[in-house]
Design an enzyme around this catalytic site. Structure first.
Site, PDB file in Angstrom:
ATOM      1  N   SER A 143      -5.830   9.505  -8.130  1.00  0.00           N
ATOM      2  CA  SER A 143      -5.160   9.421  -9.423  1.00  0.00           C
ATOM      3  C   SER A 143      -5.792  10.330 -10.459  1.00  0.00           C
ATOM      4  CB  SER A 143      -5.237   7.969  -9.918  1.00  0.00           C
ATOM      5  OG  SER A 143      -4.691   7.870 -11.215  1.00  0.00           O
ATOM      6  N   ASP A 200      -0.454   8.655  -4.761  1.00  0.00           N
ATOM      7  CA  ASP A 200      -0.709   8.683  -6.195  1.00  0.00           C
ATOM      8  C   ASP A 200      -0.712   7.221  -6.664  1.00  0.00           C
ATOM      9  OD1 ASP A 200      -0.615   9.501  -8.991  1.00  0.00           O
ATOM     10  OD2 ASP A 200       1.521   8.977  -8.917  1.00  0.00           O
ATOM     11  N   GLU A 228       1.791   3.521 -16.190  1.00  0.00           N
ATOM     12  CA  GLU A 228       0.852   4.603 -16.460  1.00  0.00           C
ATOM     13  C   GLU A 228      -0.308   3.932 -17.196  1.00  0.00           C
ATOM     14  OE1 GLU A 228       1.050   7.897 -15.611  1.00  0.00           O
ATOM     15  OE2 GLU A 228       3.001   7.631 -14.633  1.00  0.00           O
ATOM     16  N   ASP A 281      -0.441   5.847 -10.529  1.00  0.00           N
ATOM     17  CA  ASP A 281       0.431   5.466 -11.647  1.00  0.00           C
ATOM     18  C   ASP A 281       1.893   5.838 -11.396  1.00  0.00           C
ATOM     19  OD1 ASP A 281      -2.046   4.848 -12.664  1.00  0.00           O
ATOM     20  OD2 ASP A 281      -1.881   6.090 -14.456  1.00  0.00           O
ATOM     21  N   LYS A 319      -6.666  16.600  -6.445  1.00  0.00           N
ATOM     22  CA  LYS A 319      -5.915  15.671  -5.582  1.00  0.00           C
ATOM     23  C   LYS A 319      -5.712  16.301  -4.200  1.00  0.00           C
ATOM     24  CE  LYS A 319      -3.185  12.590  -8.446  1.00  0.00           C
ATOM     25  NZ  LYS A 319      -1.825  12.192  -8.872  1.00  0.00           N
TER      26      LYS A 319
HETATM   27 MG   LIG Z   1       2.145   9.163 -10.933  1.00  0.00          MG
END
Ligand SMILES: [Mg+2]
Length: 274
Positions: free
Chosen positions: A159, A70, A79, A72, A204
């Site tokens: 992401s 991932d 973020e 962020d 994802k």
């Molecule tokens: Mg994250």
């Protein structure tokens, strides 16, 4: 026999843990390993010793073929959407929604549409400013990626944020693949929309499966790492899941927990000297 990894080189901490659990340990290059038949609850030990402690999972690290992170708050410190919103003086408003989405309290796709709509009219140069001025790779991230390359493991970032950042990050730290949402831009301004299907939790997971197929590795040979509720689906398809300073739902689910050290403590698991 279970092996417990103490992710520190501090012998004082190792001796404290040995006293607490009554188990002997051996020193490795970057950590200590405790071998035991006992069932030891490591959660209170982590808190008492302020250090990462993990059971060596039943995962064949010598056969790992793919690493997907991932972005962020996992591979990077921020973020991105909250920082973009800051340029519209909407950071507080957007960050509240982001936090709730990451906790799993909101539908991810709907919450992303809502947040991106608030960015309408911002000049695209804010994207560059966020990348250049605010985005940092989290501690140990670059070292981990370098290490994974030496192991011939393919690397990717995925992401629910934006491709502007995943593409630049992949280029800068040498990741093989990246995927994220694309912000629609017209006349050098954000339109408040994203292009096509949203990269949500399901997308994802699909990305992990797609990369496995491309490189002919089983999802059981894939390692994924994340911090938010939208990482749980990709964790479910991968052979090994890692929680990085994660939300409670992710902490509870993951095979490995990182809450004190950097991303490169993952290297400890690849130790072959035993
Ligand atoms: Mg994250």
């Amino acid at each position: 026999m279970n092996i417990i990894i103490l992710h520190t080189q501090d012998l004082v901490i190792a001796n404290k843990m040995a006293d607490a659990v009554g188990v002997r340990f051996e020193s490795q290059a970057s950590h200590f390993r405790f071998s035991t038949d006992k069932e030891i609850d490591i959660a209170p030990l982590r808190e008492a010793l302020d250090v990462d402690i993990n059971y060596l999972p039943a995962f064949d690290f010598s056969k790992a073929g793919l690493f997907v992170s991932d972005m962020d708050s996992t591979l990077i410190n921020i973020e991105c959407i909250d920082e973009i919103a800051d340029f519209a003086n909407l950071k507080a408003q957007v960050a509240v929604i982001t936090e709730r989405a990451m906790q799993g309290e909101l539908d991810f796709s709907a919450s992303l549409i809502e947040r991106v709509a608030l960015l309408q009219g911002l000049n695209v140069e804010v994207l560059d400013r966020v990348y250049a001025e605010r985005l940092k790779v989290n501690k140990g991230g670059k070292a981990l990626i370098q290490f994974l390359k030496t192991q011939q493991i393919k690397t990717a970032v995925v992401s629910g944020g934006f491709s502007y950042f995943t593409q630049r990050l992949a280029q800068d730290i040498g990741l093989d693949y990246n995927r994220a949402n694309t912000l629609v831009i017209e006349d050098n301004q954000l339109t408040g929309k994203v292009k096509g299907d949203i990269v949500n939790a399901t997308a994802k997971a699909e990305f992990v499966v797609e990369l496995c197929a491309k490189h002919q590795v089983s999802p059981h040979q894939a390692i994924v790492i994340g911090d938010g509720a939208n990482d749980l689906e990709m964790m479910a398809v991968a052979g090994l899941s890692v929680a990085y300073y994660a939300k409670p739902a992710v902490l509870e689910y993951a095979d490995i927990v990182i809450n004190y050290g950097g991303l490169d403590i993952m290297v400890d698991f690849f130790n072959k000297s035993l």
